[in-house]
Design a protein around this motif. Structure first.
Motif, short mmCIF file in Angstrom:
data_model
loop_
_atom_site.label_atom_id
_atom_site.label_comp_id
_atom_site.label_asym_id
_atom_site.label_seq_id
_atom_site.Cartn_x
_atom_site.Cartn_y
_atom_site.Cartn_z
N GLY A 1 0.81 -1.13 0.16
CA GLY A 1 0.04 -0.02 -0.02
C GLY A 1 0.73 1.28 -0.04
O GLY A 1 0.33 2.14 -0.48
N GLY A 2 2.03 1.16 0.38
CA GLY A 2 2.87 2.34 0.58
C GLY A 2 3.22 2.63 2.08
O GLY A 2 2.27 2.94 2.59
N SER B 1 1.32 5.49 3.94
CA SER B 1 -0.15 5.61 3.54
C SER B 1 -0.97 4.87 4.58
O SER B 1 -0.83 3.58 4.66
CB SER B 1 -0.33 5.10 2.18
OG SER B 1 -1.78 5.51 1.86
N GLY C 1 -3.58 3.19 2.25
CA GLY C 1 -2.82 2.14 1.76
C GLY C 1 -2.59 0.90 2.35
O GLY C 1 -2.65 -0.46 1.83
N LEU D 1 1.67 1.41 -3.71
CA LEU D 1 0.66 1.76 -4.47
C LEU D 1 0.15 3.12 -4.17
O LEU D 1 -0.27 3.99 -5.26
CB LEU D 1 -0.52 0.88 -4.32
CG LEU D 1 -0.51 -0.55 -4.86
CD1 LEU D 1 -1.56 -1.20 -4.57
CD2 LEU D 1 -0.28 -0.63 -6.39
N PHE D 2 0.15 3.61 -3.01
CA PHE D 2 -0.30 4.94 -2.65
C PHE D 2 0.87 5.76 -1.76
O PHE D 2 0.44 6.97 -1.20
CB PHE D 2 -1.32 4.83 -1.51
CG PHE D 2 -2.74 3.86 -2.22
CD1 PHE D 2 -3.70 4.66 -2.92
CD2 PHE D 2 -2.81 2.65 -2.06
CE1 PHE D 2 -4.77 4.19 -3.57
CE2 PHE D 2 -3.97 2.04 -2.46
CZ PHE D 2 -4.96 2.50 -3.36
N ASN E 1 4.51 7.98 -1.47
CA ASN E 1 5.24 9.01 -2.16
C ASN E 1 6.70 8.77 -2.04
O ASN E 1 7.25 8.07 -0.97
CB ASN E 1 4.99 10.44 -1.58
CG ASN E 1 3.51 10.73 -1.95
OD1 ASN E 1 2.84 10.40 -3.02
ND2 ASN E 1 2.82 11.31 -0.89
#
Length: 279
Positions: free
Chosen positions: A220-221, A224, A227, A270-271, A273
């Motif tokens: 998910g990251g 996050s 996420g 995925l989410f 940065n």
């Protein structure tokens, strides 16, 4: 989806702590195990009903998480990440050993209001235990969203996670905030443990599920919060479908294959940065 929600809740604990303190808590799965055992003890020894035992487990683990940070983890702030990782791994072994001494190595279980409940809708069969896991995850996520968005403590936690020094200069008690974040993370782990208990039963090794939750957090990251939950659901669905349509041996490694693919194609998840630090 129910399995994925459990992974997502444990991954949520990983992310909450990492966002605030940049620590990776590899004892998160074992906190889930302790929460499940506390609920079992409240039902079996104290004679409480399921809902009161659920509340006792969450409150006890929240207090445990607060004290754990204040007494132990706060002392290693500023140390190399390797030392922190080894400390949390060691704490996980300690928790498992303590649980085996207190409750033994036998598998435990307790009745819930959802045990053996089944409903049918539109040709689909719904297990009430699975529905309770999904509903509990949704309620907890909504509560956490409201807490971080609309309360002073929640806003202070976000500020401390973004810039500890600036938050300290603005009068936010950063050390206390970090302990509260550990308390919330341990409480979330307790919720996951109590929800999982009717499905996987309770034993000292159930905390090893944290490895798959770590995969969900990476997917998910790692920074996050949404996420983490979505990553957990994706891992759960992939795991179940791989066990159904592929070789049965692939079910247990599917999550780690997904991690390798994500790290290769999208290292930030995925989410997440991509973070940059000036050296």
């Amino acid at each position: 989806m129910a399995s994925g929600c459990i992974y997502g809740l444990v991954a949520l604990g990983f992310v909450l702590i990492y966002k605030a303190t940049e620590m990776v808590n590899f004892a998160q799965g074992d906190l889930m195990m302790l929460g499940a055992f506390v609920a079992f003890a409240a039902i079996d020894s104290l004679g409480l009903n399921y809902w009161l035992a659920f509340l006792v487990a969450v409150l006890f683990m929240a207090a445990f998480g607060y004290v754990l940070d204040a007494a132990i983890l706060r002392q290693v702030i500023g140390q190399p990440q390797f030392a922190i990782v080894m400390l949390t791994i060691g704490l996980g072994f300690t928790f498992r050993s303590a649980a085996s001494i207190i409750w033994g190595t036998e598998t435990r279980a307790f009745e819930t209001p959802f045990t053996a409940g089944v409903s049918q809708f539109g040709g689909l069969v719904f297990n009430h235990v699975s529905v309770s896991i999904i509903a509990g995850t949704a309620i907890l996520c909504a509560a956490l969203f409201a807490f971080f968005r609309y309360t002073r403590v929640g806003v202070a936690m976000q500020a401390a996670s973004q810039n500890q020094l600036a938050a300290y200069y603005m009068g936010i008690p950063v050390k206390r905030i970090f302990s509260l974040i550990w308390a919330i993370s341990a409480a979330v782990a307790a919720v996951a443990g109590v929800l999982l208990a009717p499905v996987a039963l309770i034993d000292v090794t159930m905390g090893l599920l944290g490895l798959k939750a770590f995969a969900a957090a990476v997917l998910g990251g790692f920074g996050s919060i949404p996420g983490a939950v979505i990553g957990g659901i994706v891992i759960g669905v992939i795991e179940q479908f791989s066990g159904r349509y592929l070789e049965s041996d692939l079910k247990d490694v599917a999550a780690y294959i997904v991690i390798l693919a994500v790290l290769f194609l999208r290292p930030q998840g995925l989410f997440g940065n991509i973070g940059r630090k000036r050296v």
